[in-house]
Design an enzyme around this catalytic site. Structure first.
Site, PDB file in Angstrom:
ATOM      1  N   LYS A  24       0.829  -1.215   0.000  1.00  0.00           N
ATOM      2  CA  LYS A  24       0.000   0.000   0.000  1.00  0.00           C
ATOM      3  C   LYS A  24       0.863   1.264   0.000  1.00  0.00           C
ATOM      4  CE  LYS A  24      -2.098  -1.048   3.848  1.00  0.00           C
ATOM      5  NZ  LYS A  24      -1.321  -2.276   4.187  1.00  0.00           N
ATOM      6  N   ARG A  52      -9.536   0.543   9.244  1.00  0.00           N
ATOM      7  CA  ARG A  52      -9.051  -0.785   9.617  1.00  0.00           C
ATOM      8  C   ARG A  52     -10.098  -1.595  10.345  1.00  0.00           C
ATOM      9  NH1 ARG A  52      -3.277   0.512   9.109  1.00  0.00           N
ATOM     10  NH2 ARG A  52      -2.015  -1.297   9.562  1.00  0.00           N
ATOM     11  N   ARG A  60      11.493  -5.395   5.276  1.00  0.00           N
ATOM     12  CA  ARG A  60      11.251  -3.987   4.929  1.00  0.00           C
ATOM     13  C   ARG A  60      12.250  -3.067   5.624  1.00  0.00           C
ATOM     14  NH1 ARG A  60       5.280  -1.662   5.424  1.00  0.00           N
ATOM     15  NH2 ARG A  60       5.449  -2.323   7.601  1.00  0.00           N
ATOM     16  N   ARG A  96      11.529  -0.772  11.038  1.00  0.00           N
ATOM     17  CA  ARG A  96      10.496  -0.366  11.983  1.00  0.00           C
ATOM     18  C   ARG A  96      10.474  -1.313  13.176  1.00  0.00           C
ATOM     19  NH1 ARG A  96       5.034   0.539   8.544  1.00  0.00           N
ATOM     20  NH2 ARG A  96       4.221  -0.563  10.363  1.00  0.00           N
ATOM     21  N   ARG A 112      -0.127  -8.578  13.583  1.00  0.00           N
ATOM     22  CA  ARG A 112      -0.789  -7.622  12.684  1.00  0.00           C
ATOM     23  C   ARG A 112      -1.599  -8.340  11.609  1.00  0.00           C
ATOM     24  NH1 ARG A 112       4.544  -5.057  11.757  1.00  0.00           N
ATOM     25  NH2 ARG A 112       3.820  -4.008   9.887  1.00  0.00           N
TER      26      ARG A 112
HETATM   27  P1  ADP Z   1       1.473  -1.678   7.824  1.00  0.00           P
HETATM   28  O1  ADP Z   1       2.509  -1.063   6.933  1.00  0.00           O
HETATM   29  O2  ADP Z   1       1.957  -2.878   8.538  1.00  0.00           O
HETATM   30  O3  ADP Z   1       0.158  -1.882   7.145  1.00  0.00           O
HETATM   31  P2  ADP Z   1       0.872   0.840   9.163  1.00  0.00           P
HETATM   32  O4  ADP Z   1       2.092   1.662   9.003  1.00  0.00           O
HETATM   33  O5  ADP Z   1      -0.294   1.147   8.328  1.00  0.00           O
HETATM   34  O6  ADP Z   1       1.268  -0.695   9.060  1.00  0.00           O
HETATM   35  O7  ADP Z   1       0.412   0.881  10.693  1.00  0.00           O
HETATM   36  C1  ADP Z   1       1.310   0.645  11.753  1.00  0.00           C
HETATM   37  C2  ADP Z   1       0.531   0.595  13.071  1.00  0.00           C
HETATM   38  O8  ADP Z   1      -0.120   1.842  13.303  1.00  0.00           O
HETATM   39  C3  ADP Z   1      -0.570  -0.451  13.138  1.00  0.00           C
HETATM   40  O9  ADP Z   1      -0.085  -1.731  13.505  1.00  0.00           O
HETATM   41  C4  ADP Z   1      -1.474   0.152  14.218  1.00  0.00           C
HETATM   42  O10 ADP Z   1      -0.925  -0.035  15.508  1.00  0.00           O
HETATM   43  C5  ADP Z   1      -1.406   1.646  13.905  1.00  0.00           C
HETATM   44  N1  ADP Z   1      -2.453   2.073  12.947  1.00  0.00           N
HETATM   45  C6  ADP Z   1      -2.261   2.533  11.674  1.00  0.00           C
HETATM   46  N2  ADP Z   1      -3.445   2.834  11.095  1.00  0.00           N
HETATM   47  C7  ADP Z   1      -4.399   2.550  12.022  1.00  0.00           C
HETATM   48  C8  ADP Z   1      -5.823   2.627  12.017  1.00  0.00           C
HETATM   49  N3  ADP Z   1      -6.520   3.040  10.939  1.00  0.00           N
HETATM   50  N4  ADP Z   1      -6.472   2.240  13.148  1.00  0.00           N
HETATM   51  C9  ADP Z   1      -5.811   1.829  14.243  1.00  0.00           C
HETATM   52  N5  ADP Z   1      -4.476   1.715  14.305  1.00  0.00           N
HETATM   53  C10 ADP Z   1      -3.769   2.076  13.202  1.00  0.00           C
HETATM   54  P1  ADP Z   2       2.180  -1.780   3.217  1.00  0.00           P
HETATM   55  O1  ADP Z   2       2.187  -0.274   3.173  1.00  0.00           O
HETATM   56  O2  ADP Z   2       0.959  -2.373   2.577  1.00  0.00           O
HETATM   57  O3  ADP Z   2       2.425  -2.321   4.578  1.00  0.00           O
HETATM   58  P2  ADP Z   2       4.763  -1.585   1.800  1.00  0.00           P
HETATM   59  O4  ADP Z   2       4.489  -0.780   0.580  1.00  0.00           O
HETATM   60  O5  ADP Z   2       5.449  -0.928   2.931  1.00  0.00           O
HETATM   61  O6  ADP Z   2       3.384  -2.286   2.309  1.00  0.00           O
HETATM   62  O7  ADP Z   2       5.588  -2.868   1.335  1.00  0.00           O
HETATM   63  C1  ADP Z   2       6.068  -3.827   2.295  1.00  0.00           C
HETATM   64  C2  ADP Z   2       7.461  -4.300   1.894  1.00  0.00           C
HETATM   65  O8  ADP Z   2       7.378  -5.073   0.691  1.00  0.00           O
HETATM   66  C3  ADP Z   2       8.462  -3.178   1.600  1.00  0.00           C
HETATM   67  O9  ADP Z   2       9.725  -3.616   2.030  1.00  0.00           O
HETATM   68  C4  ADP Z   2       8.412  -3.032   0.072  1.00  0.00           C
HETATM   69  O10 ADP Z   2       9.652  -2.578  -0.445  1.00  0.00           O
HETATM   70  C5  ADP Z   2       8.135  -4.470  -0.363  1.00  0.00           C
HETATM   71  N1  ADP Z   2       7.268  -4.544  -1.561  1.00  0.00           N
HETATM   72  C6  ADP Z   2       6.278  -3.701  -1.946  1.00  0.00           C
HETATM   73  N2  ADP Z   2       5.700  -4.117  -3.093  1.00  0.00           N
HETATM   74  C7  ADP Z   2       6.322  -5.281  -3.431  1.00  0.00           C
HETATM   75  C8  ADP Z   2       6.169  -6.207  -4.521  1.00  0.00           C
HETATM   76  N3  ADP Z   2       5.251  -6.025  -5.484  1.00  0.00           N
HETATM   77  N4  ADP Z   2       7.002  -7.281  -4.538  1.00  0.00           N
HETATM   78  C9  ADP Z   2       7.937  -7.482  -3.567  1.00  0.00           C
HETATM   79  N5  ADP Z   2       8.119  -6.642  -2.527  1.00  0.00           N
HETATM   80  C10 ADP Z   2       7.329  -5.552  -2.444  1.00  0.00           C
END
Ligand code: ADP
Ligand code: ADP
Ligand code: ZN
Length: 216
Positions: free
Chosen positions: A16, A92, A126, A159, A170
């Site tokens: 995302k 979420r 990541r 992270r 998660r």
């Molecule tokens: P990921 O890349 O794993 O999808 P995010 O960066 O979106 O994770 O979120 C990291 C953390 O921030 C989540 O595990 C949660 O603790 C908190 N968080 C993010 N967005 C939300 C939301 N919409 N509602 C509740 N907690 C959130």
């Molecule tokens: P989200 O925001 O949904 O948690 P991220 O965009 O942070 O996901 O991507 C999670 C990890 O996977 C990062 O290390 C990113 O570089 C890697 N990644 C993203 N897209 C791809 C893909 N299409 N194939 C392989 N790795 C990917």
């Protein structure tokens, strides 16, 4: 049409953040991400909202959801200032989806689909830039120089919640709370599922085609 209002859904690690950066650049819209907003405010005092913990930090490190009241306020404020956006990391749960429906309409809803074991590999590998937030992966999307951001020269860090235990929690939290949100949006006119398992460029091609077909 005015600037598009996009929502990107999918489990942690689906891509995302990576694809939202492309969308923001391509369409000149704002990337609104609750994860980044919360990371920048991990120690803010939320005790007045009657929460179990006094700051977002404890929730985030465990991979649990931060209370709705905190996140809803962040999104409401960000949306009120944006002319076109891609919203990433919210809603979420169904309560947040209900809240969002009172804040704005959406043009396109992208749902990224990726297999669970692939998600674990993506998240534990990541790395993010400490300065500009750019996204890397040690194996799938490495920087030119190890540990250094291609875009700004900043330091790449892992992270705190990208360890295997928090990652698995998660993914469970996603199944229990966020999967119903995706079902909820399936009937929306702008809903589209995207195979998130190709290379980042392949996924981007599918996303930009889907958005172009719906916003022109
Ligand atoms: P990921 O890349 O794993 O999808 P995010 O960066 O979106 O994770 O979120 C990291 C953390 O921030 C989540 O595990 C949660 O603790 C908190 N968080 C993010 N967005 C939300 C939301 N919409 N509602 C509740 N907690 C959130
Ligand atoms: P989200 O925001 O949904 O948690 P991220 O965009 O942070 O996901 O991507 C999670 C990890 O996977 C990062 O290390 C990113 O570089 C890697 N990644 C993203 N897209 C791809 C893909 N299409 N194939 C392989 N790795 C990917
Ligand atoms: Zn950087």
């Amino acid at each position: 049409m005015s600037n598009p209002r996009l929502l990107i859904l999918g489990p942690p690690g689906a891509g995302k953040g990576t694809q939202s950066a492309n969308l923001a650049e391509e369409y000149g819209i704002e990337h609104i991400t609750t994860g980044d907003a919360l990371r920048a405010n991990k120690d803010m005092d939320i005790s007045e909202m009657d929460t179990e913990y006094d700051t977002p930090r404890a929730y985030m490190e465990a991979g649990d959801l931060v209370p709705d009241a905190v996140v809803n306020a962040i999104v409401d404020e960000a949306l009120s200032q944006a002319d076109g956006f891609v919203l990433d990391g919210y809603p979420r749960n169904l309560e947040q989806a209900e809240e969002l429906s009172g804040m704005t309409a959406l043009d396109v809803i992208l749902s990224l689909e990726v297999d669970r074991e692939e998600l674990v590999d993506r998240l534990t590998g990541r790395r993010i830039c400490d300065d500009c937030g750019a996204n890397y992966h040690v194996e799938f999307s490495p920087p030119e120089t190890e540990g250094v951001c291609d875009d700004c020269g900043g330091e790449l860090i892992q992270r705190e919640d990208d360890n295997e235990e928090s990652v698995r929690n998660r993914l469970d939290v996603f199944q229990d709370n966020t999967a119903p949100v995706i079902d909820h949006y399936e009937d929306h006119d702008g809903f589209v599922t995207i195979d998130g398992e190709g290379t980042p460029d392949e996924v981007w091609a599918a996303i930009s085609d889907a958005v172009d077909a719906r916003v022109e």
